[in-house]
Design an enzyme around this catalytic site. Structure first.
Site, PDB file in Angstrom:
ATOM      1  N   HIS A 130      31.397 107.828  80.561  1.00  0.00           N
ATOM      2  CA  HIS A 130      32.688 108.519  80.608  1.00  0.00           C
ATOM      3  C   HIS A 130      32.474 110.036  80.541  1.00  0.00           C
ATOM      4  O   HIS A 130      33.100 110.783  81.308  1.00  0.00           O
ATOM      5  CB  HIS A 130      33.567 108.051  79.452  1.00  0.00           C
ATOM      6  CG  HIS A 130      34.769 108.908  79.194  1.00  0.00           C
ATOM      7  ND1 HIS A 130      36.031 108.597  79.654  1.00  0.00           N
ATOM      8  CD2 HIS A 130      34.908 110.079  78.510  1.00  0.00           C
ATOM      9  CE1 HIS A 130      36.881 109.535  79.278  1.00  0.00           C
ATOM     10  NE2 HIS A 130      36.221 110.443  78.577  1.00  0.00           N
ATOM     11  N   GLU A 131      31.623 110.484  79.632  1.00  0.00           N
ATOM     12  CA  GLU A 131      31.378 111.924  79.507  1.00  0.00           C
ATOM     13  C   GLU A 131      30.715 112.475  80.762  1.00  0.00           C
ATOM     14  O   GLU A 131      31.032 113.588  81.208  1.00  0.00           O
ATOM     15  CB  GLU A 131      30.532 112.209  78.264  1.00  0.00           C
ATOM     16  CG  GLU A 131      31.173 111.791  76.949  1.00  0.00           C
ATOM     17  CD  GLU A 131      32.581 112.338  76.774  1.00  0.00           C
ATOM     18  OE1 GLU A 131      32.883 113.415  77.338  1.00  0.00           O
ATOM     19  OE2 GLU A 131      33.386 111.693  76.091  1.00  0.00           O
ATOM     20  N   HIS A 134      33.277 113.206  83.308  1.00  0.00           N
ATOM     21  CA  HIS A 134      33.871 114.548  83.194  1.00  0.00           C
ATOM     22  C   HIS A 134      32.985 115.584  83.890  1.00  0.00           C
ATOM     23  O   HIS A 134      33.488 116.491  84.557  1.00  0.00           O
ATOM     24  CB  HIS A 134      34.039 114.935  81.732  1.00  0.00           C
ATOM     25  CG  HIS A 134      35.240 114.340  81.075  1.00  0.00           C
ATOM     26  ND1 HIS A 134      36.504 114.442  81.588  1.00  0.00           N
ATOM     27  CD2 HIS A 134      35.368 113.632  79.904  1.00  0.00           C
ATOM     28  CE1 HIS A 134      37.373 113.827  80.794  1.00  0.00           C
ATOM     29  NE2 HIS A 134      36.703 113.339  79.764  1.00  0.00           N
ATOM     30  N   GLU A 199      41.675 112.032  81.749  1.00  0.00           N
ATOM     31  CA  GLU A 199      41.010 110.977  80.992  1.00  0.00           C
ATOM     32  C   GLU A 199      40.963 109.666  81.778  1.00  0.00           C
ATOM     33  O   GLU A 199      39.965 108.951  81.738  1.00  0.00           O
ATOM     34  CB  GLU A 199      41.697 110.775  79.639  1.00  0.00           C
ATOM     35  CG  GLU A 199      41.505 111.921  78.672  1.00  0.00           C
ATOM     36  CD  GLU A 199      40.042 112.190  78.359  1.00  0.00           C
ATOM     37  OE1 GLU A 199      39.259 111.221  78.231  1.00  0.00           O
ATOM     38  OE2 GLU A 199      39.677 113.368  78.249  1.00  0.00           O
TER      39      GLU A 199
END
Length: 293
Positions: A130-131, A134, A199
Site C-alpha cells: 500500500h505504501e 502511494h 487511499e
C-alpha cells in the site's frame, strides 16, 4: 496533476503564513513572512522526507540489520517496478506505516514496531505494498509537504496565541483569537489538498503489488482500532502528520483525510467477491519478529 496540487498547496500555505506575519507584525511582518515562506518552501521541497522521518524518530535499516523486512520491501518494489526506497523502522506501539519522499527516486517507507508485532508476514507485505502504491501514484510529495508546512503553521499559531501583539508586554486578545483560527485553516488546506480517493487508489495498488487484497483488508481490520487507541507521539505533536499513515490516529476530525476503514475493507473484498470480510482477530506473534533482534 500532483505537481499542480503541490504548487496550489504551497501557494495556499504561503498565503496563510503571510497572514500570520501580518497578524503578528503588520505589513512588515507580512513581508518578512513571505521571505521566510519562500525559503521554507524550497527547504521543505528538498528535505521534507528527512523532517518527517526525524519527527517520528525513525531509524534506517538494511539487509544486515533487518533482513526479512528489508528484503520483503525489496521484493515488493521489484514487483511494482519501482526504485528501491530507503526503509525505516519506528519504535512505537501504535501500529502504522507511511511513505514519504519527493518522487519514486527519492522515496522512503517506514513501519512501526507495533505494526510488525500485530500482523502476519502476508499482512505486513500488503501494508508495505500500500505504501509503495502511494510512491507509485506520486502522492508522497504532497503528503509530506502537508505534514511539515501545516505543522509549522500550527506551531507558529500556537506560539502566537501567547506571544502575539506588536511588541506589547501582554498578548493582544485580537491577535490571540486570530492565531487560534489559523490551525483550523491549515487543517482545511490539508483536507482540500489530500483527496480521500488517494487511499482507495493506494489500497488497490497495494493489493495489485502484493497480489493479496484479502491480506490488506485483514491488516486494516486488525490495526484500525489500536491505531486510534494507542497514542502516537509524532501525530500528537503535529496532527497534520496523521494524514501520512495507512490508518488515521486518534486526532481531531479536523485533520481527517481518510475514508472509513470499513469502506476500504469492503472495496478490497470486492476484489475477492467470494470471500467474507475479515474481522479483527486476537493479537498474535508476527512472522517478522526476527527483524527486531
Amino acid at each position: 496533476m500532483n505537481g499542480m496540487k503541490t504548487a496550489m498547496l504551497l501557494a495556499a500555505l504561503t498565503a496563510l503564513f503571510m497572514g500570520l506575519g501580518y497578524v503578528f507584525g503588520g505589513s512588515g511582518g507580512a513581508v518578512i513572512a513571505l521571505i521566510v515562506a519562500a525559503g521554507m518552501n524550497l527547504f521543505t521541497f528538498w528535505n521534507a522526507d528527512r523532517i518527517v522521518l526525524k519527527m517520528h524518530d525513525a531509524h534506517e535499516v538494511d539487509a544486515r540489520s533487518a533482513p526479512e523486512f528489508y528484503n520483503l520491501v525489496a521484493e515488493l518494489a521489484r514487483r511494482a517496478n519501482l526504485p528501491m526506497p530507503r526503509v525505516y523502522l519506528i519504535e512505537s506501539a501504535n501500529p502504522n506505516a507511511f511513505a514519504t519522499g519527493r518522487n519514486p527516486e527519492h522515496a522512503a517507507v517506514a513501519a512501526t514496531t507495533g505494526l510488525i508485532d500485530r500482523l502476519t508476514r502476508d499482512e505486513v507485505a500488503a501494508v508495505m505494498a500500500h505504501e509503495l502504491g502511494h510512491v507509485k501514484n506520486r502522492d508522497t510529495l504532497t503528503m509530506t509537504m502537508v505534514a511539515t508546512i501545516a505543522g509549522a503553521i500550527s506551531m507558529i499559531a500556537n506560539f502566537g496565541m501567547f506571544f502575539g501583539g506588536h511588541g506589547e508586554d501582554k498578548p493582544n486578545p485580537v491577535v490571540a483569537i486570530a492565531a487560534m483560527v489559523m490551525a483550523p485553516f491549515a487543517a482545511m488546506i490539508v483536507q482540500m489538498a489530500i483527496s480521500r480517493t488517494r487511499e482507495f487508489s493506494a489500497d488497490r495498488a497495494g493489493a495489485e503489488i502484493s497480489g493479496n487484497p484479502r491480506a490488506l483488508a485483514s491488516a486494516l481490520a486488525k490495526i484500525a482500532g489500536p491505531a486510534q487507541a494507542i497514542p502516537s507521539v509524532a501525530s500528537d505533536r503535529n496532527p497534520a502528520a496523521a494524514q501520512l499513515y495507512i490508518v488515521p490516529t486518534g486526532v481531531s476530525d479536523l485533520f481527517s483525510t481518510h475514508p472509513a476503514t470499513e469502506k476500504r475493507i469492503a472495496a478490497l473484498m470486492a476484489m475477492e467477491p467470494s470471500q467474507p470480510a475479515p474481522a479483527a482477530p486476537a493479537r498474535r506473534a508476527s512472522a517478522l519478529d526476527p527483524l527486531r533482534k
